[in-house]
Design a protein around this motif. Structure first.
Motif, mmCIF file in Angstrom:
data_model
loop_
_atom_site.group_PDB
_atom_site.id
_atom_site.type_symbol
_atom_site.label_atom_id
_atom_site.label_comp_id
_atom_site.label_asym_id
_atom_site.label_seq_id
_atom_site.Cartn_x
_atom_site.Cartn_y
_atom_site.Cartn_z
ATOM 1 N N THR B 110 0.675 -1.241 0.135
ATOM 2 C CA THR B 110 -0.018 -0.239 -0.035
ATOM 3 C C THR B 110 0.940 1.130 0.045
ATOM 4 O OG1 THR B 110 -1.590 -1.035 1.128
ATOM 5 C CG2 THR B 110 -1.968 1.247 1.354
ATOM 6 N N ILE B 111 0.563 2.329 -1.040
ATOM 7 C CA ILE B 111 1.454 3.235 -1.081
ATOM 8 C C ILE B 111 0.535 4.660 -0.767
ATOM 9 C CG2 ILE B 111 3.260 2.525 -2.323
ATOM 10 C CD1 ILE B 111 1.609 4.001 -4.731
ATOM 11 N N ALA B 112 -0.679 4.376 -0.772
ATOM 12 C CA ALA B 112 -1.501 5.409 -0.562
ATOM 13 C C ALA B 112 -2.978 5.043 -0.278
ATOM 14 C CB ALA B 112 -1.577 6.514 -1.894
ATOM 15 N N GLN B 113 -3.811 5.989 0.163
ATOM 16 C CA GLN B 113 -5.208 5.708 0.227
ATOM 17 C C GLN B 113 -6.019 6.575 -0.590
ATOM 18 O OE1 GLN B 113 -6.544 7.139 4.183
ATOM 19 N NE2 GLN B 113 -8.763 6.359 3.523
ATOM 20 N N LEU B 114 -7.215 5.934 -1.123
ATOM 21 C CA LEU B 114 -7.777 6.794 -2.029
ATOM 22 C C LEU B 114 -9.264 6.821 -1.198
ATOM 23 C CD1 LEU B 114 -8.595 8.006 -4.719
ATOM 24 C CD2 LEU B 114 -9.298 5.633 -5.513
ATOM 25 N N THR B 115 -9.731 8.177 -1.377
ATOM 26 C CA THR B 115 -11.010 8.072 -0.597
ATOM 27 C C THR B 115 -12.022 9.164 -1.659
ATOM 28 O OG1 THR B 115 -9.827 8.692 1.390
ATOM 29 C CG2 THR B 115 -12.192 9.038 1.398
ATOM 30 N N ILE B 116 -13.196 8.505 -1.832
ATOM 31 C CA ILE B 116 -14.194 9.282 -2.395
ATOM 32 C C ILE B 116 -15.579 9.345 -1.795
ATOM 33 C CG2 ILE B 116 -15.140 9.488 -4.935
ATOM 34 C CD1 ILE B 116 -13.450 7.504 -6.101
ATOM 35 N N PRO B 117 -15.735 10.345 -1.165
ATOM 36 C CA PRO B 117 -16.708 10.180 -0.218
ATOM 37 C C PRO B 117 -18.202 10.277 -1.116
ATOM 38 C CG PRO B 117 -15.104 12.001 0.314
ATOM 39 C CD PRO B 117 -14.785 11.480 -1.107
ATOM 40 N N LYS B 118 -18.386 10.759 -2.142
ATOM 41 C CA LYS B 118 -19.449 10.857 -2.920
ATOM 42 C C LYS B 118 -20.098 9.204 -3.106
ATOM 43 C CE LYS B 118 -21.917 12.236 -7.014
ATOM 44 N NZ LYS B 118 -21.944 13.062 -8.061
ATOM 45 N N ILE B 119 -19.020 8.509 -3.302
ATOM 46 C CA ILE B 119 -19.704 7.058 -3.506
ATOM 47 C C ILE B 119 -19.289 5.903 -2.152
ATOM 48 C CG2 ILE B 119 -19.832 7.320 -6.119
ATOM 49 C CD1 ILE B 119 -17.205 5.636 -6.025
ATOM 50 N N ALA B 246 -11.594 16.598 4.702
ATOM 51 C CA ALA B 246 -11.087 15.756 5.759
ATOM 52 C C ALA B 246 -12.176 15.122 6.509
ATOM 53 C CB ALA B 246 -10.164 16.590 6.934
ATOM 54 N N GLU B 247 -13.393 15.817 6.576
ATOM 55 C CA GLU B 247 -14.283 15.317 7.423
ATOM 56 C C GLU B 247 -15.182 14.465 6.319
ATOM 57 O OE1 GLU B 247 -16.502 15.500 10.694
ATOM 58 O OE2 GLU B 247 -14.621 16.576 10.212
ATOM 59 N N SER B 249 -13.802 12.777 4.243
ATOM 60 C CA SER B 249 -13.123 11.670 4.045
ATOM 61 C C SER B 249 -13.380 10.476 5.391
ATOM 62 C CB SER B 249 -11.688 11.787 3.903
ATOM 63 O OG SER B 249 -11.445 12.564 2.727
ATOM 64 N N LYS B 250 -13.636 11.186 6.428
ATOM 65 C CA LYS B 250 -13.726 10.474 7.570
ATOM 66 C C LYS B 250 -14.798 9.693 7.633
ATOM 67 C CE LYS B 250 -11.736 12.403 11.441
ATOM 68 N NZ LYS B 250 -11.880 13.572 12.363
ATOM 69 N N TRP B 251 -15.980 10.329 7.231
ATOM 70 C CA TRP B 251 -17.256 9.781 6.997
ATOM 71 C C TRP B 251 -17.140 8.368 6.174
ATOM 72 C CZ3 TRP B 251 -20.742 9.618 10.435
ATOM 73 C CH2 TRP B 251 -21.117 10.662 11.244
ATOM 74 N N ALA B 252 -16.546 8.655 5.041
ATOM 75 C CA ALA B 252 -16.364 7.613 4.131
ATOM 76 C C ALA B 252 -15.668 6.304 4.665
ATOM 77 C CB ALA B 252 -15.639 8.054 2.625
ATOM 78 N N GLU B 253 -14.514 6.557 5.485
ATOM 79 C CA GLU B 253 -13.847 5.650 6.103
ATOM 80 C C GLU B 253 -14.759 4.777 7.204
ATOM 81 O OE1 GLU B 253 -10.187 7.151 7.889
ATOM 82 O OE2 GLU B 253 -9.521 7.972 6.024
ATOM 83 N N LEU B 254 -15.487 5.576 8.026
ATOM 84 C CA LEU B 254 -16.317 5.123 8.910
ATOM 85 C C LEU B 254 -17.329 4.266 8.161
ATOM 86 C CD1 LEU B 254 -17.069 5.117 12.051
ATOM 87 C CD2 LEU B 254 -18.429 6.969 11.451
ATOM 88 N N TRP B 255 -17.895 4.477 7.121
ATOM 89 C CA TRP B 255 -19.036 3.778 6.599
ATOM 90 C C TRP B 255 -18.403 2.523 6.227
ATOM 91 C CZ3 TRP B 255 -23.427 1.843 5.705
ATOM 92 C CH2 TRP B 255 -23.536 1.271 4.441
ATOM 93 N N ASN B 256 -17.149 2.630 5.708
ATOM 94 C CA ASN B 256 -16.493 1.325 5.165
ATOM 95 C C ASN B 256 -16.118 0.237 6.149
ATOM 96 O OD1 ASN B 256 -15.768 1.274 2.014
ATOM 97 N ND2 ASN B 256 -15.716 3.178 2.570
ATOM 98 N N LYS B 257 -16.186 0.784 7.329
ATOM 99 C CA LYS B 257 -16.017 -0.203 8.729
ATOM 100 C C LYS B 257 -17.547 -0.479 9.177
ATOM 101 C CE LYS B 257 -12.082 2.029 10.671
ATOM 102 N NZ LYS B 257 -11.765 2.747 11.696
ATOM 103 N N LEU B 258 -18.376 0.347 9.014
ATOM 104 C CA LEU B 258 -19.716 0.172 9.536
ATOM 105 C C LEU B 258 -20.295 -0.992 8.542
ATOM 106 C CD1 LEU B 258 -21.171 3.558 10.688
ATOM 107 C CD2 LEU B 258 -20.683 1.388 12.066
#
Lengths: 371, 357
Positions: B110-119, B246-247, B249-258
């Protein structure tokens, strides 16, 4: 060392000398040995035209005819043999030197020995072969020479010396001597003479480049090229007929290459398994006004017609190449490289799953209605 | 005495299996996606932790090495998507690699993290593209820049679309011009805004080349859906990174865990449902005694389209054995008609429980 002219002609395929018996104006064959004593018909203004036709060949098989078949009085009808243009011959009138001591310049067969013995004298006449490899000049049939302090007209003797700088890539042509007149008078004129000096090509030149993968630098086979000189296309000839494709770079066997403006005539060169494209040929020469061979230090163009399978044809199709530099590498970028990032979707799962559930559900209900 | 019947017949078992299989197949793409997302989030968390623990010097060094490689690529005018690529990704690309998920291996690449909150997407970006890696996350296309940002860089990140085991880039086409996506590399957070959407042939690698002076990231996936004969390119240009980003992105990450926990709950609910179905089948196979209250002159018992009429026996009672389940019982007495609902309260019951309606 003295060497018989005839022997030389036979021994050295490359150096064709023409030594001809002295023929006097009246048609009597007179050995040059008797020259001093003879009383030739002398005409101080008589001229005889000599045309040099300069042939070249790469090996003996290409040139089966030795000198003997050449007829000095008829122009050759051979138009297929390679001729060299821009070859300079310096022609020296050595009559004085010869007539000073005619015996000395003859071998035992009575032939004039030209090589080394008859020195350059006076201002030479330069004969330079044209695009057809021919050069023509007129020469005095008789020359005023001083014999025993007496000025007399004697048949002229000329020595032809080839300028080696104009025949680079070929064996050196030996000097040859020619005495006039040759043949009798026709309507008061001497016949035109045709002399066919030949050169054997010693060096060959090659055009060669390599097709590689732009990333891995591996050799690529299967790339298709035309090779061009300016706007002329290289056509490889075998036994005089066009070879449509050359798919192997062959450094051992020189080929005959013709440069043509007709693109449909062009030979297609395909890179071989080692990625090489090219051919070996003799030095540039002209045959029938058509350019053949490869020029030393010549500049050429590799024109990419098609890339190997799986590779993109580059936007810039032409790559300059030279005779000198064989290290040119022409890269191709592989194509079709974007990953396949798609599946069949989840529709199948949804449809199949739903179908199973519905089937089960219906059966479940059905089973519990009748009683 | 009649032979004791088995609790479940063959047909009951088949029905059960049909329903279980159906639900399983139906839920697989979603549950698998949730699982992959959850595990990916672990990879990302691991990555973030690793990067945060690195000291500034190490981070800088890593970043600079990426940049140096980028610069070399820009000068070489390298063709994207090569370097042994064809061997790593088969032509059909359906990720037919048998190798299992390996968190350690994934994390190391892993070299990076990609976040697309919209989807609702948050994926690790792996350092190169192979069939195996494509199953789990987004892959940096070989021969393209590392997503470091900076002038004359063009990172191309490819991802699967329409694979059953994970959603990945399936919803990528929802990104429209002006939408943003984010990349976290080392301790740097980069924002990109979509300005170009294009569909190209898989051979048109030239459209992925570095554009001199520009800071671009292209997200690439197969299109059209399920056919995958072409490639969709969604290209973003670098824009400043804001706190709101940043906010999001955080939600997107949370959703992926949830997602994973949501599905755990759903699975529990499904198991419960299965239990109910099983019970229903067992009850349906057992006969229970329907006892109609005394004084009835007639009782009509109905279930679905079927109905039977019972009359009192010699002793004036209406009692019949019926297969377990729910029935409507209409009882006619001298005083009028009363409707009951008959059902089995417990598996062990002997008779139906009637409830007046």
């Amino acid at each position: 060392m003295k060497k018989s002219f005839l022997k030389k002609a036979l021994v050295m395929a490359g150096a064709a000398l023409l030594a001809l018996p002295l023929v006097l104006g009246n048609g009597n064959l007179v050995s040059a040995a008797d020259g001093d004593g003879a009383t030739p018909t002398t005409d101080p203004v008589a001229k005889q035209s000599i045309t040099l036709v300069k042939y070249a060949y790469t090996n003996k098989a290409d040139f089966p005819t030795e000198n003997t078949s050449d007829d000095i009085f008829t122009k050759s009808t051979d138009t297929t043999t390679k001729r060299l243009s821009n070859v300079t011959f310096n022609v020296y009138n050595v009559s004085q030197q010869y007539w000073d001591n005619p015996d000395h310049y003859q071998d035992k067969d009575g032939q004039i020995v030209a090589n080394g013995e008859l020195k350059e004298a006076g201002t030479p006449v330069a004969m330079k072969t044209d695009a057809n490899g021919e050069a023509t000049a007129s020469f005095d049939v008789f020359t005023k020479v001083t014999i025993k302090d007496k000025e007399v007209q004697r048949p002229s003797v000329y020595v032809f010396k080839e300028d080696p700088l104009t025949t680079q890539g070929y064996d050196k042509q030996n000097d040859f001597a020619l005495s006039l007149p040759q043949g009798g008078l026709t309507d008061g004129k001497y016949q035109d003479l045709y002399v066919y000096p030949k050169n054997k090509s010693t060096s060959t030149f090659d055009l060669k480049f390599k097709k590689i993968d732009s990333i891995t630098k591996d050799a690529l086979a299967g790339a298709k090229f035309n090779i061009m000189k300016g706007n002329l296309y290289a056509t490889i000839l075998k036994d005089g007929t066009r070879v449509a494709t050359v798919d192997q770079y062959d450094e051992k066997n020189p080929v005959d290459v013709k440069w043509t403006s007709d693109k449909s005539e062009a030979t297609e060169f395909i890179s071989d398994k080692d990625g090489y494209v090219g051919f070996v040929a003799v030095i540039e020469n002209t045959q029938n006004g058509v350019l053949h061979g490869i020029a030393e230090n010549g500049k050429y163009t590799a024109w990419e017609v098609d890339a190997p399978a799986g590779y993109e044809v580059p936007a810039k199709k032409d790559t300059p190449i030279t005779e000198k530099d064989n290290s040119v590498e022409i890269p191709n970028t592989p194509k079709g490289l974007l990953p396949h990032t798609g599946g069949a979707g989840i529709v199948l799962f949804v449809v199949l799953g739903a179908a199973l559930v519905v089937l089960g559900g219906v059966a479940y209900n059905k089973r519990r209605t009748s009683f | 005495m009649a032979k004791q019947k088995k609790a479940l017949g063959l047909i009951d078992i088949i029905i059960m299996l049909l329903i279980i299989a159906g639900i399983g197949v139906l839920a697989y793409p979603f549950v698998s996606d949730a699982y992959v997302s959850y595990k990916n989030q672990q990879v990302i968390d691991g990555y973030q932790q690793r990067e945060t623990h690195k000291n500034q010097a190490a981070l800088k060094k890593e970043y600079q090495s990426y940049q140096a490689k980028n610069q070399a690529m820009a000068t070489a005018n390298m063709a994207p998507g090569v370097s042994g690529f064809n061997a790593a990704v088969n032509a059909q690309g359906t990720a037919q690699t048998s190798e299992k998920r390996n968190q350690k291996k994934l994390a190391s690449q892993t070299i990076a993290q990609l976040t697309i909150p919209k989807i609702g997407l948050s994926l690790p970006v792996f350092n190169h593209t192979t069939d195996w890696l494509l199953q789990f996350g987004a892959c940096l296309l070989d021969g393209t820049s590392y997503p470091t940002g900076g002038k004359s860089t063009h990172a191309v990140i490819s991802g699967h679309r329409g694979v059953p085991n994970a959603e990945l880039f399936t919803r990528l086409p929802e990104l429209k011009q002006g939408d943003k996506f984010f990349i976290r590399i080392g301790n740097k957070k980069l924002a990109y805004q979509v300005f170009s959407r294009r569909v190209i042939e898989p051979t048109e690698v030239s459209s992925l080349k570095i554009k001199p002076g520009q800071d671009l990231v292209t997200l690439m996936t197969c299109t059209p859906y399920m056919i995958n004969s072409q490639r969709l390119l969604i290209t973003g240009r670098r824009v400043p990174y804001h706190a709101a980003d940043a906010e999001a992105s955080k939600w997107a990450e949370l959703w992926n865990k949830l997602k994973f926990y949501v599905w755990l709950v759903a699975i529990a609910a499904l198991l419960l449902l299965m239990g109910r179905l099983l019970r229903g089948l067992i009850i349906g196979r057992t006969r229970y005694l329907l006892v109609v209250p005394s004084g009835a002159s007639r009782a009509v018992v109905r279930r679905g389209r079927h109905q039977r009429t019972f009359t009192p026996d010699d002793e004036g009672r209406i009692e019949h054995k019926l297969p377990g389940g729910r029935y409507w019982v209409t009882v006619e007495t001298a005083t009028g008609t009363v409707r009951y609902r008959a059902s089995i309260k417990h598996l062990k019951d002997r008779q139906f429980t009637l409830k007046r309606k």
